[in-house]
Scaffold this motif. Sequence first.
Motif, mmCIF file in Angstrom:
data_model
loop_
_atom_site.group_PDB
_atom_site.id
_atom_site.type_symbol
_atom_site.label_atom_id
_atom_site.label_comp_id
_atom_site.label_asym_id
_atom_site.label_seq_id
_atom_site.Cartn_x
_atom_site.Cartn_y
_atom_site.Cartn_z
ATOM 1 N N GLN A 89 0.841 -1.177 0.000
ATOM 2 C CA GLN A 89 0.000 0.000 0.000
ATOM 3 C C GLN A 89 0.890 1.245 0.000
ATOM 4 O O GLN A 89 2.088 1.183 0.286
ATOM 5 N N ALA A 90 0.273 2.390 -0.293
ATOM 6 C CA ALA A 90 1.046 3.629 -0.419
ATOM 7 C C ALA A 90 1.841 3.943 0.841
ATOM 8 O O ALA A 90 3.006 4.354 0.766
ATOM 9 N N TYR A 132 2.092 -1.330 -10.889
ATOM 10 C CA TYR A 132 0.903 -1.873 -10.225
ATOM 11 C C TYR A 132 -0.036 -2.299 -11.338
ATOM 12 O O TYR A 132 -0.838 -1.514 -11.846
ATOM 13 N N ALA A 171 -3.898 -1.681 -10.881
ATOM 14 C CA ALA A 171 -4.354 -0.429 -10.276
ATOM 15 C C ALA A 171 -5.071 0.454 -11.294
ATOM 16 O O ALA A 171 -4.613 0.590 -12.432
ATOM 17 N N ASP A 183 -5.510 5.785 -9.207
ATOM 18 C CA ASP A 183 -4.705 5.342 -8.063
ATOM 19 C C ASP A 183 -3.217 5.400 -8.389
ATOM 20 O O ASP A 183 -2.400 5.822 -7.561
ATOM 21 N N LEU A 184 -2.858 4.985 -9.599
ATOM 22 C CA LEU A 184 -1.461 5.006 -10.009
ATOM 23 C C LEU A 184 -0.958 6.442 -10.108
ATOM 24 O O LEU A 184 0.160 6.760 -9.677
ATOM 25 N N THR A 228 -2.156 9.086 -8.500
ATOM 26 C CA THR A 228 -2.087 9.660 -7.156
ATOM 27 C C THR A 228 -0.832 9.200 -6.425
ATOM 28 O O THR A 228 -0.144 9.994 -5.781
ATOM 29 N N LEU A 229 -0.524 7.923 -6.553
ATOM 30 C CA LEU A 229 0.684 7.392 -5.919
ATOM 31 C C LEU A 229 1.932 8.016 -6.531
ATOM 32 O O LEU A 229 2.876 8.385 -5.821
#
Length: 226
Positions: free
Chosen positions: A18-19, A41, A44, A48-49, A51-52
């Motif tokens: 997780q992040a 990922y 994902a 989400d990708l 943002t990470l």
Amino acid sequence: MKGKNRFQLHIITDGLKQANELIPIVSAAAKGGADYIQLRYKSAPALDLYTLGKVIQPVIKEEQTGLLINDRVDVAQALEANGVHLAAKSLPVRPVRSIVGSEMLIGCSVHSIEEAIEAEKQGASYITYGHIFPTNSKPGLPPRGIDSLKQVIDAVSIPVLAIGGITNENIDQVLATGVAGIAVIGAVMSQDNPFEAARILRQRMDESPFVPKHALPSPFMNPSMP
């Protein structure tokens, strides 16, 4: 200071964390000497990708470590990442090059001389070849070995990174082939001390008597730097 003719260390995320777990690991890897973090990922969603990636970018950039996005050309562009890395089921190199232009790095995973030559023809910046040694990420599949790696390096005129089962114990065999560097997952991502794991690999490469046949320039580096 990162020079343009040294071996490179690429750390690929394992897609399991997780992040809140991943950020300190990639930060430590960057501090330990990673040239690039490849964010992978596979399942994902794009948001989400993205943002990470937005969180990771400033953290690793402090160490002059670049960001590569696995497979997702759209996310790489949105992040203005250093590059995108393509796998067997990704878009082909040529149309991706037409989308991202000449400035963005395009890496490509290959598993044969023929694939390596084709990736270069289509405009790949570098290729990753493996797996070189037995690895838990490819259970039951025979490794391609050092001799095969050397043949690929000799067949193309772009940098080649080696991947698969590379450790402190066998890294000298890999560097002797003239590779541009190595890409690792578990050798850093799964270690209790990712900083130390990356630092030792970095030290082994920096102290090697061998040099890359075709070097991949480090991110954020002035082209005139030695």
